[in-house]
Design a protein around this motif. Structure first.
Motif, PDB file in Angstrom:
ATOM      1  N   VAL A 284       5.236   0.420  20.920  1.00 59.55           N
ATOM      2  CA  VAL A 284       4.242   0.362  21.989  1.00 59.55           C
ATOM      3  C   VAL A 284       3.123  -0.588  21.588  1.00 59.55           C
ATOM      4  O   VAL A 284       2.528  -0.464  20.511  1.00 59.55           O
ATOM      5  CB  VAL A 284       3.653   1.761  22.271  1.00 59.55           C
ATOM      6  N   SER A 285       2.826  -1.545  22.442  1.00 59.99           N
ATOM      7  CA  SER A 285       1.671  -2.427  22.268  1.00 59.99           C
ATOM      8  C   SER A 285       1.395  -3.066  23.628  1.00 59.99           C
ATOM      9  O   SER A 285       1.812  -4.185  23.913  1.00 59.99           O
ATOM     10  CB  SER A 285       1.941  -3.498  21.203  1.00 59.99           C
TER      11      SER A 285
ATOM     12  N   LEU B  29       1.353  -4.488   9.827  1.00 58.54           N
ATOM     13  CA  LEU B  29       1.127  -3.177  10.436  1.00 58.54           C
ATOM     14  C   LEU B  29       2.315  -2.247  10.213  1.00 58.54           C
ATOM     15  O   LEU B  29       3.483  -2.670  10.281  1.00 58.54           O
ATOM     16  CB  LEU B  29       0.885  -3.351  11.941  1.00 58.54           C
ATOM     17  N   ILE B  30       1.994  -0.991   9.954  1.00 61.40           N
ATOM     18  CA  ILE B  30       3.000   0.060   9.790  1.00 61.40           C
ATOM     19  C   ILE B  30       3.467   0.513  11.171  1.00 61.40           C
ATOM     20  O   ILE B  30       2.649   0.727  12.082  1.00 61.40           O
ATOM     21  CB  ILE B  30       2.412   1.242   9.013  1.00 61.40           C
ATOM     22  N   ASP B  31       4.752   0.654  11.340  1.00 58.55           N
ATOM     23  CA  ASP B  31       5.310   1.195  12.580  1.00 58.55           C
ATOM     24  C   ASP B  31       4.838   2.636  12.738  1.00 58.55           C
ATOM     25  O   ASP B  31       5.073   3.474  11.860  1.00 58.55           O
ATOM     26  CB  ASP B  31       6.834   1.140  12.510  1.00 58.55           C
ATOM     27  N   PRO B  32       4.145   2.983  13.827  1.00 58.12           N
ATOM     28  CA  PRO B  32       3.685   4.366  14.011  1.00 58.12           C
ATOM     29  C   PRO B  32       4.811   5.393  13.962  1.00 58.12           C
ATOM     30  O   PRO B  32       4.563   6.568  13.687  1.00 58.12           O
ATOM     31  CB  PRO B  32       3.027   4.338  15.392  1.00 58.12           C
ATOM     32  N   TYR B  33       6.042   4.968  14.218  1.00 58.54           N
ATOM     33  CA  TYR B  33       7.179   5.891  14.219  1.00 58.54           C
ATOM     34  C   TYR B  33       8.007   5.805  12.938  1.00 58.54           C
ATOM     35  O   TYR B  33       9.080   6.419  12.858  1.00 58.54           O
ATOM     36  CB  TYR B  33       8.077   5.622  15.430  1.00 58.54           C
TER      37      TYR B  33
ATOM     38  N   ASP C 209      -7.269   8.818  21.268  1.00 59.01           N
ATOM     39  CA  ASP C 209      -7.440   9.080  22.695  1.00 59.01           C
ATOM     40  C   ASP C 209      -6.233   9.873  23.179  1.00 59.01           C
ATOM     41  O   ASP C 209      -5.212   9.305  23.573  1.00 59.01           O
ATOM     42  CB  ASP C 209      -7.562   7.767  23.470  1.00 59.01           C
ATOM     43  N   THR C 210      -6.356  11.180  23.122  1.00 52.43           N
ATOM     44  CA  THR C 210      -5.230  12.049  23.472  1.00 52.43           C
ATOM     45  C   THR C 210      -5.034  12.184  24.979  1.00 52.43           C
ATOM     46  O   THR C 210      -4.184  12.958  25.424  1.00 52.43           O
ATOM     47  CB  THR C 210      -5.422  13.443  22.847  1.00 52.43           C
ATOM     48  N   PHE C 211      -5.800  11.420  25.766  1.00 54.04           N
ATOM     49  CA  PHE C 211      -5.580  11.345  27.211  1.00 54.04           C
ATOM     50  C   PHE C 211      -4.693  10.146  27.551  1.00 54.04           C
ATOM     51  O   PHE C 211      -4.225  10.019  28.667  1.00 54.04           O
ATOM     52  CB  PHE C 211      -6.924  11.239  27.924  1.00 54.04           C
TER      53      PHE C 211
ATOM     54  N   ARG D  35       2.703  10.855  24.147  1.00 55.93           N
ATOM     55  CA  ARG D  35       4.115  10.706  23.773  1.00 55.93           C
ATOM     56  C   ARG D  35       4.275  10.684  22.255  1.00 55.93           C
ATOM     57  O   ARG D  35       5.167  11.341  21.698  1.00 55.93           O
ATOM     58  CB  ARG D  35       4.675   9.437  24.395  1.00 55.93           C
ATOM     59  N   LEU D  36       3.399   9.943  21.580  1.00 53.28           N
ATOM     60  CA  LEU D  36       3.461   9.843  20.118  1.00 53.28           C
ATOM     61  C   LEU D  36       3.321  11.216  19.468  1.00 53.28           C
ATOM     62  O   LEU D  36       4.103  11.588  18.577  1.00 53.28           O
ATOM     63  CB  LEU D  36       2.353   8.911  19.625  1.00 53.28           C
ATOM     64  N   ILE D  37       2.329  11.994  19.895  1.00 58.56           N
ATOM     65  CA  ILE D  37       2.069  13.292  19.269  1.00 58.56           C
ATOM     66  C   ILE D  37       3.204  14.269  19.548  1.00 58.56           C
ATOM     67  O   ILE D  37       3.667  14.981  18.642  1.00 58.56           O
ATOM     68  CB  ILE D  37       0.712  13.846  19.755  1.00 58.56           C
ATOM     69  N   CYS D  38       3.679  14.315  20.770  1.00 60.77           N
ATOM     70  CA  CYS D  38       4.783  15.224  21.085  1.00 60.77           C
ATOM     71  C   CYS D  38       6.061  14.814  20.359  1.00 60.77           C
ATOM     72  O   CYS D  38       6.810  15.678  19.866  1.00 60.77           O
ATOM     73  CB  CYS D  38       5.016  15.282  22.593  1.00 60.77           C
TER      74      CYS D  38
END
Length: 676
Positions: free
Chosen positions: A30-31, A97-101, A310-312, A318-321
């Motif tokens: 995602v970007s 950059l590290i892949d968030p996933y 920004d959890t909104f 999606r990332l957190i879930c």
């Protein structure tokens, strides 16, 4: 850079991250605001190959499949776009950059000034950061079908034990290679100790890969607690001997095999990237304006850590879930404790129990079936929300903590509120809406005094943190019994142990879900440091020496946990005036004074009252208990309620004894007996 030709295919926008396919590896990142995203591959010698531009973008997700790649490939990302810090655009091609996933990282991230996307004067930092940023690793962790099944814990018997992986295992009598590790936790001495307490649930302190903050790096201190995450997927490598992913799974399996539920303390409210001028190692470089809360060209720092997620934002939700499902389905945990959980319930910066992230978790068929514990505050506006989270979330109850501390300190007028907290804080967890079990009762937590220090220090002693003793809570509602810190005075030592026993007995007899700080059962001291987040040393590593205090505390916990498991009424009373239980037969409670007669209005309003007792009677009359609390040291003889036939003591602190059909209270203490 080396040049290598790779065949590329369109690939897929889902799943996010790096996914091994039959032909290679699919990458999806995602970007939304980047003008171009690049994949950077690293060879076996750590040399970066020529970057591969992502060729496809779908709804803010860049994706492609690189043919011929295999499991274990090291990679990073670079994002091009506007560099406009005032507009929260922080794109800088010089930052790897590290892949968030990413499910695994090549190294532990260590802060370095070259990780920053901008200089101190606000210009783009043109130093390449690849040499000081861990590489993401293409990895497909799996959950073995033969791993132990999830332990199903009865809600009324649940008791949380907060455990720091390194602090718990560093001093255990085990092989040196296991000390401070995931596998050390499940060593024979570790498991034997945990089982002896009769607790049900291990609450692991953060195990997401984390970084030491810049100011601690300058002071040559380390982040010990782990509340500074780099990744929401990759486990902390410093707790592993060889492979953090496999060894974390083995730890969970070992705890499950021993009969424990396992929940993980998670930090989804901020990241280690901190303020805008600090590290740009993942989220900031990929989509700063989308991942972090901001307003009027400024970060909103509701966490005190420099940034907040920004959890909104749909991408954050999606990332957190996705992260939570991964830790449940693949890594094996049974639930979560959410650090600064109010941030997860914020929409356009204000809190609501109907926030999209909270509702997404509760409707998810996997996540909604786990143990979910909220820390119900942050430092933002309307940041205190105890009792306001939707059903399905347990909540840490600091009202309980403070009231119980005041009562046992002997504060005047503490009895009425003590009774309210003891009964499950139904003023916060309202009758008809939630059971008392939603209240996570605690007296000590990692962020504060240990229980031994709570009875040994009047003032904080945080000089080792090198902040001139300004950090940590200033008002700890503590009591040192006449000497500050360690003492050889046997009388003071006895009073301190008795106070610890009173605290622990109160906690385990209270309505609600108890939380025990790991080490309190050992009477562990941090020498008065109530903010030991940066003390990775003997101050925080548990001391396993046998002592009288340890024996008494462990026995108290085991005895009362056995009672809680046997008699659910001790955890969750079904009251006749609570609509939540109108479909069931009601249990019964009655309050008594020291004369053995029911408490009057005058008794309740007496600010000098130090004695309180109650009877609990189950709806089917199969069990009836008399519980007594006395919080001062003047001897009294209390009458047993007059309608009893016989009384069998089940537990008492040293000051309490039945003599001549009375309860003799030599000094402060707790008593529970079964009335026949």
């Amino acid at each position: 850079m080396t040049t290598t030709d790779h065949a590329l295919a369109t690939g897929s926008p889902f799943p996010l991250g790096a996914t091994v396919t039959e032909q290679g590896v699919n990458f999806a990142v995602v970007s939304e605001d980047a003008s171009q995203l690049y994949l950077c591959l690293f060879d076996n010698e750590g040399k970066e190959q020529a970057p591969l531009p992502f060729l496809h973008k779908h709804r803010g997700i860049w994706h492609m499949e690189v043919l011929g790649l295999t499991e274990g490939q090291h990679y990073g990302l670079r994002a091009d776009g506007a560099f406009q810090p005032k507009q929260q655009q922080m794109f800088n091609l010089k930052k790897l950059l590290i892949d968030p996933y990413a499910k695994d990282l090549s190294d532990k991230l260590v802060w370095h000034p070259d990780q920053a996307a901008m200089t101190q004067d606000g210009q783009a930092n043109l130093t390449d950061s690849a040499y000081c940023v861990p590489k993401s690793i293409v990895r497909t962790p799996v959950s073995s079908p033969e791993r132990p099944a999830r332990v199903r814990v009865s809600p009324s018997s649940r008791a949380l034990y907060e455990l720091h992986v390194k602090g718990f295992s560093q001093n255990l009598p085990i092989a040196d290679a296991l000390k401070g590790t995931y596998l050390g936790v499940i060593s024979a001495p570790g498991i034997e100790h945990l089982k002896s307490l009769q607790i049900t649930t291990i609450q692991l302190m953060p195990c997401f890969s984390f970084m030491t903050e810049r100011h601690l790096h300058v002071l040559k201190l380390n982040n010990y607690w782990g509340y500074n995450p780099v990744s929401f997927f990759a486990p902390e490598p410093s707790y592993a001997q060889h492979d953090a992913v496999v060894e974390f799974q083995q730890m969970v399996d070992g705890l499950r095999q021993a009969g424990f539920e396992v929940i993980l303390d998670v930090v989804y409210n901020h990241t280690a990237e901190s303020e805008l001028d600090q590290s740009s190692v993942s989220f900031r470089g990929l989509d700063n304006a989308r991942y972090y809360r901001h307003q009027d060209d400024q970060y909103l720092n509701f966490t005190g850590c420099g940034n907040c997620i920004d959890t909104f934002s749909p991408s954050s939700i999606r990332l957190i879930c996705d992260s939570m499902r991964y830790w449940v389905n693949v890594m094996g945990v049974d639930g979560f404790r959410f650090d600064l959980g109010v941030d997860m319930g914020r929409t356009h910066h204000d809190f609501t129990p109907n926030a999209p992230l909270l509702q997404a978790i509760l409707q998810d068929p996997v996540l909604s079936n786990t143990c979910l514990v909220m820390e119900p505050w942050d430092i933002g506006p309307n940041g205190y929300q105890v009792g306001q989270f939707p059903k399905g979330f347990f909540e840490c109850n600091d009202q309980y903590r403070d009231t119980i501390r005041r009562f046992w300190r002997g504060d005047k007028g503490a009895v009425p509120e003590f009774a309210t907290r003891f009964m499950g804080s139904r003023d916060y967890f309202h009758k008809g809406q939630k059971s008392a079990l939603h209240s996570v009762n605690y007296i000590t937590y990692h962020d504060g005094y240990t229980m031994r220090d709570l009875v040994s220090y009047h003032q904080r002693h945080n000089q080792a943190n090198m902040e001139d003793n300004r950090d940590g809570h200033g008002d700890n509602i503590s009591q040192n019994f006449g000497a500050e810190g360690e003492t050889d005075d046997a009388n003071i030592q006895a009073q301190r142990l008795n106070q610890q026993l009173c605290f622990m007995a109160t906690l385990l007899l209270s309505q609600g879900t108890p939380h025990i700080l790991g080490g309190d059962e050992l009477s562990h001291s941090q020498q008065g440091n109530n903010n030991a987040y940066c003390q990775d040393n003997s101050l925080t590593w548990l001391n396993w020496q046998t002592s009288h205090a340890r024996t008494e505390l462990q026995s108290t916990i085991a005895t009362l946990m056995t009672l809680r498991k046997r008699y659910p009424i001790l955890a969750n009373l079904h009251l006749d005036d609570d609509p939540l239980y109108q479909h069931t037969n009601a249990d019964h409670i009655e309050w008594f004074n020291e004369q053995g007669t029911p408490m009057t209005g005058q008794d309740w309003s007496d600010k000098n009252r130090h004695y309180l007792s109650l009877t609990l009677t189950s709806a089917d009359l199969s069990a009836r208990f008399w519980i007594v609390f006395y919080n001062t040291d003047t001897p009294i003889a209390a009458s047993i309620p007059t309608d009893h036939k016989s009384l069998t003591p089940l537990y008492n602190t040293p000051s309490m004894a039945i003599e001549n059909n009375q309860l003799k209270c030599a000094y402060r203490g707790v008593f529970i007996g079964q009335i026949d």
